[in-house]
Design a protein around this motif. Structure first.
Motif, PDB file in Angstrom:
ATOM      1  N   SER A 106      -5.838 -13.309  -9.255  1.00  0.00           N
ATOM      2  CA  SER A 106      -4.451 -13.150  -8.808  1.00  0.00           C
ATOM      3  C   SER A 106      -4.366 -12.916  -7.309  1.00  0.00           C
ATOM      4  O   SER A 106      -3.497 -13.478  -6.626  1.00  0.00           O
ATOM      5  N   LEU A 107      -5.257 -12.089  -6.788  1.00  0.00           N
ATOM      6  CA  LEU A 107      -5.243 -11.797  -5.364  1.00  0.00           C
ATOM      7  C   LEU A 107      -5.467 -13.062  -4.549  1.00  0.00           C
ATOM      8  O   LEU A 107      -4.806 -13.289  -3.521  1.00  0.00           O
ATOM      9  N   THR A 108      -6.379 -13.923  -5.009  1.00  0.00           N
ATOM     10  CA  THR A 108      -6.642 -15.185  -4.313  1.00  0.00           C
ATOM     11  C   THR A 108      -5.417 -16.089  -4.345  1.00  0.00           C
ATOM     12  O   THR A 108      -5.068 -16.727  -3.347  1.00  0.00           O
ATOM     13  N   LEU A 109      -4.737 -16.144  -5.492  1.00  0.00           N
ATOM     14  CA  LEU A 109      -3.513 -16.942  -5.606  1.00  0.00           C
ATOM     15  C   LEU A 109      -2.467 -16.470  -4.606  1.00  0.00           C
ATOM     16  O   LEU A 109      -1.878 -17.284  -3.877  1.00  0.00           O
ATOM     17  N   HIS A 110      -2.231 -15.178  -4.538  1.00  0.00           N
ATOM     18  CA  HIS A 110      -1.204 -14.649  -3.639  1.00  0.00           C
ATOM     19  C   HIS A 110      -1.554 -14.916  -2.178  1.00  0.00           C
ATOM     20  O   HIS A 110      -0.681 -15.295  -1.385  1.00  0.00           O
ATOM     21  N   ARG A 111      -2.818 -14.726  -1.819  1.00  0.00           N
ATOM     22  CA  ARG A 111      -3.233 -14.946  -0.438  1.00  0.00           C
ATOM     23  C   ARG A 111      -3.033 -16.402  -0.017  1.00  0.00           C
ATOM     24  O   ARG A 111      -2.556 -16.685   1.076  1.00  0.00           O
ATOM     25  N   TYR A 112      -3.387 -17.308  -0.908  1.00  0.00           N
ATOM     26  CA  TYR A 112      -3.303 -18.717  -0.542  1.00  0.00           C
ATOM     27  C   TYR A 112      -1.866 -19.209  -0.471  1.00  0.00           C
ATOM     28  O   TYR A 112      -1.552 -20.092   0.347  1.00  0.00           O
ATOM     29  N   LYS A 145       0.480  -8.038 -10.089  1.00  0.00           N
ATOM     30  CA  LYS A 145       1.671  -8.158  -9.257  1.00  0.00           C
ATOM     31  C   LYS A 145       1.281  -8.299  -7.781  1.00  0.00           C
ATOM     32  O   LYS A 145       0.325  -7.678  -7.334  1.00  0.00           O
ATOM     33  N   PRO A 146       2.033  -9.119  -7.039  1.00  0.00           N
ATOM     34  CA  PRO A 146       1.737  -9.252  -5.602  1.00  0.00           C
ATOM     35  C   PRO A 146       1.865  -7.915  -4.890  1.00  0.00           C
ATOM     36  O   PRO A 146       2.732  -7.096  -5.220  1.00  0.00           O
ATOM     37  N   SER A 147       0.991  -7.704  -3.928  1.00  0.00           N
ATOM     38  CA  SER A 147       1.015  -6.482  -3.136  1.00  0.00           C
ATOM     39  C   SER A 147       0.709  -6.831  -1.679  1.00  0.00           C
ATOM     40  O   SER A 147       0.389  -7.981  -1.348  1.00  0.00           O
ATOM     41  N   PHE A 148       0.793  -5.843  -0.816  1.00  0.00           N
ATOM     42  CA  PHE A 148       0.497  -6.068   0.592  1.00  0.00           C
ATOM     43  C   PHE A 148      -0.977  -6.408   0.829  1.00  0.00           C
ATOM     44  O   PHE A 148      -1.345  -6.833   1.912  1.00  0.00           O
ATOM     45  N   GLU A 149      -1.797  -6.242  -0.193  1.00  0.00           N
ATOM     46  CA  GLU A 149      -3.208  -6.593  -0.072  1.00  0.00           C
ATOM     47  C   GLU A 149      -3.395  -8.081   0.185  1.00  0.00           C
ATOM     48  O   GLU A 149      -4.377  -8.501   0.787  1.00  0.00           O
ATOM     49  N   CYS A 150      -2.418  -8.887  -0.268  1.00  0.00           N
ATOM     50  CA  CYS A 150      -2.535 -10.333  -0.061  1.00  0.00           C
ATOM     51  C   CYS A 150      -2.339 -10.725   1.397  1.00  0.00           C
ATOM     52  O   CYS A 150      -2.612 -11.860   1.788  1.00  0.00           O
ATOM     53  N   LEU A 151      -1.858  -9.796   2.212  1.00  0.00           N
ATOM     54  CA  LEU A 151      -1.696 -10.064   3.641  1.00  0.00           C
ATOM     55  C   LEU A 151      -2.940  -9.696   4.433  1.00  0.00           C
ATOM     56  O   LEU A 151      -2.968  -9.831   5.655  1.00  0.00           O
ATOM     57  N   THR A 152      -3.976  -9.236   3.744  1.00  0.00           N
ATOM     58  CA  THR A 152      -5.233  -8.875   4.387  1.00  0.00           C
ATOM     59  C   THR A 152      -6.348  -9.793   3.871  1.00  0.00           C
ATOM     60  O   THR A 152      -6.143 -10.566   2.941  1.00  0.00           O
ATOM     61  N   GLY A 153      -7.512  -9.677   4.484  1.00  0.00           N
ATOM     62  CA  GLY A 153      -8.674 -10.435   4.014  1.00  0.00           C
ATOM     63  C   GLY A 153      -8.639 -11.907   4.339  1.00  0.00           C
ATOM     64  O   GLY A 153      -9.328 -12.701   3.695  1.00  0.00           O
ATOM     65  N   TRP A 154      -7.850 -12.311   5.321  1.00  0.00           N
ATOM     66  CA  TRP A 154      -7.742 -13.741   5.635  1.00  0.00           C
ATOM     67  C   TRP A 154      -9.002 -14.286   6.303  1.00  0.00           C
ATOM     68  O   TRP A 154      -9.264 -15.479   6.252  1.00  0.00           O
ATOM     69  N   LYS A 155      -9.763 -13.416   6.939  1.00  0.00           N
ATOM     70  CA  LYS A 155     -11.017 -13.892   7.530  1.00  0.00           C
ATOM     71  C   LYS A 155     -11.951 -14.411   6.454  1.00  0.00           C
ATOM     72  O   LYS A 155     -12.576 -15.464   6.610  1.00  0.00           O
TER      73      LYS A 155
END
Length: 507
Positions: free
Chosen positions: A120-126, A254-264
């Motif tokens: 889920s986290l990967t989906l939200h980030r992308y 559920k989407p969280s602000f964590e998806c706005l991190t880890g882009w590197k």
């Protein structure tokens, strides 16, 4: 079933294509598979690939409808639409599709390792990442006319093509959702919802096109708008199906602000995957641009558009198999079953060879009739007829090369695949194409001879890379990627691995 044996000694490398069954079953860490194992793996690949191929054919029929309406409007509209689609593919669709494929190893390996939050986290980030990317791409589309005139393209064709792109802007943002959702589901072996949603959108595409083009006389703008609207319906119906059926619930967070991190970490896979896709997509679109530099560009660009539509049809089948083997390899490596991943690769490569021969037969048999679906112009028909057999030969290399790319994606090696494409297409194929067209004087067919040389080289390199893979090592890399190696020491920090820093770490 395939059984994995263990030993303290390092085994010698095995050849997944040519070594005999007796050799595999002798010694340690060899692949011991019966005919039933191979058939079972082929069925697994087919169950994944068939809905993906069906989706591809449905989407292809939608593009055919657009091309038919462009041909109905006239040859200059057909040429302008082909040029606009080429520009859109180079600067937009290939970029979004390539970036999204960076999800493949993360999602498939995470699912195999039962790391549902990572899915889920990967989906939200992308989704967030692709939406930001679409904003920048839209500025390029708005300035398409100035860019193409600078590249010495015909002003009338380019002006009409600009209108096509302006009415396609919605498609950028739609694809920013569709691509990640599709990969998120495919990693779990769920492919039917995408096929159903694609069918629904395509079913609406024809009446929408008829109303906008034939009834309201919106011309090229109507063709572009109908494609964007139908794709938006694909997104709406896909999300509705997922939400109502509840197939997302086992792996949804559920989407969280964590998806706005880890882009590197995200970029480490997204950028090479994008380069891998773009290097190949751009080749076809560059050929359209080169056609615009030759004598009588209208006929050449229109013929190239038809031929690229043909390659798109043929590409549906190896690409579907490539997506399927990518998922299978990722799932098995994530579950620490490298022997199963190796079996899947061997079966997929054999099937890809059959696909290549089938594509050659198709292109050769229909060389004099295929273009009649799009136009009655004798010059366009002649150009297409001459190039189709060469296109068929290209598919002999393209099929195993495409499946090989899927293998490398599933094992989180997009950089290796990108290097292969770079060397084959731009260090071998491009010089052959330019030399054939502008120096030897072969003309239009010289572009396809360049592609043929690139595909032969690319297939050879890809087969070598896949055949020499150490699958035990790839399984270890998969554990690092998903941060689940149970053999890590108690003081091991998943952000400071000694061998290789994991790309993503999720609790």
């Amino acid at each position: 079933m395939c059984n994995q044996t263990t030993t303290a000694e390092k085994s010698s490398p095995t050849h997944i294509y040519f070594d005999s069954p007796e050799k595999h079953c002798r010694g340690t860490d060899y692949l011991c598979c019966s005919i039933s194992d191979i058939i079972s793996e082929a069925k697994s690949l087919f169950n994944l690939a068939f809905p993906i191929a069906l989706t591809g054919l449905i989407l292809y029929s939608r593009s055919i409808v657009s091309m038919l309406f462009l041909g109905y409007l006239g040859d200059i509209e057909l040429a302008a639409g082909s040029l606009a689609i080429a520009f859109a593919n180079i600067t937009g669709y290939s970029v979004l599709s390539g970036l999204a494929l960076g999800m493949d190893p993360l999602c498939s390996q995470a699912f195999g390792a039962q790391r549902h939050k990572l899915l889920s986290l990967t989906l939200h980030r992308y989704v967030v990442f692709l939406l930001f990317t679409s904003i920048f791409i839209s500025f390029l589309w708005i300035n398409m006319f100035n860019i193409m005139v600078y590249l010495q393209q015909d002003h009338n064709i380019t002006r009409i093509g600009q209108r096509y792109l302006l009415f396609s802007l919605l498609d950028l943002f739609t694809n920013s959702f569709v691509h990640p959702i599709r990969i998120y589901l495919r990693a779990q072996g769920i492919t039917r919802p995408v096929a159903l949603a694609s069918f629904f959108g395509t079913f609406l595409h024809l009446p929408i096109s008829f109303v906008l083009v034939s009834h309201f006389n919106f011309g090229v703008s109507g063709v572009a708008a109908s494609a964007s609207i139908s794709n938006f319906f694909v997104l709406i119906s896909l999300v509705a199906y997922i939400w109502v059926s509840g197939i997302h619930e086992p792996t949804w967070e559920k989407p969280s602000f964590e998806c706005l991190t880890g882009w590197k970490s995200l970029l480490k896979l997204a950028v090479p995957s994008c380069v891998l896709v773009c290097l190949e997509w751009w080749w076809y679109e560059i050929m359209i641009v080169m056609c615009g530099l030759l004598v009588n560009p209208k006929a050449l660009v229109a013929s190239m558009g038809i031929l690229i539509q043909t390659t798109s049809l043929l590409y549906v089948f190896p690409s579907s198999l490539g997506f399927a083997v990518s998922t299978r390899v990722g799932n098995e490596l994530g579950a620490n079953r490298p022997y199963k991943a190796r079996l899947s690769v061997a079966v997929a490569m054999f099937i890809s060879a059959i696909m290549g021969l089938s594509a050659l037969t198709f292109a050769t048999a229909l060389r004099d009739k295929w273009a009649l679906m799009f136009t009655s112009d004798t010059q366009i028909l002649r150009l297409t007829s001459v190039a189709l057999p060469i296109l068929g030969l290209c598919e002999l290399g393209n099929c195993p090369q495409t499946v090989g790319c899927g293998v490398l994606r599933g094992s989180a090696r997009p950089s290796t695949a990108a290097n292969v494409n770079l060397g084959a297409f731009y260090l071998v194929g491009m010089p052959v194409a330019v030399g054939s067209v502008f120096y030897i004087g072969i003309g239009f067919s010289g572009l396809w001879l360049g592609l043929l040389s690139a595909q032969v080289c690319c297939a050879g390199l890809m087969l070598y890379v896949v055949e020499s893979t150490d699958w035990e090592q790839q399984a270890k890399r998969a554990r690092m990627l998903t941060c689940i190696d149970i053999r890590q020491p108690d003081d091991f920090d998943c952000n400071k691995g000694e061998v290789e820093q994991p790309l993503t770490c999720s609790a």
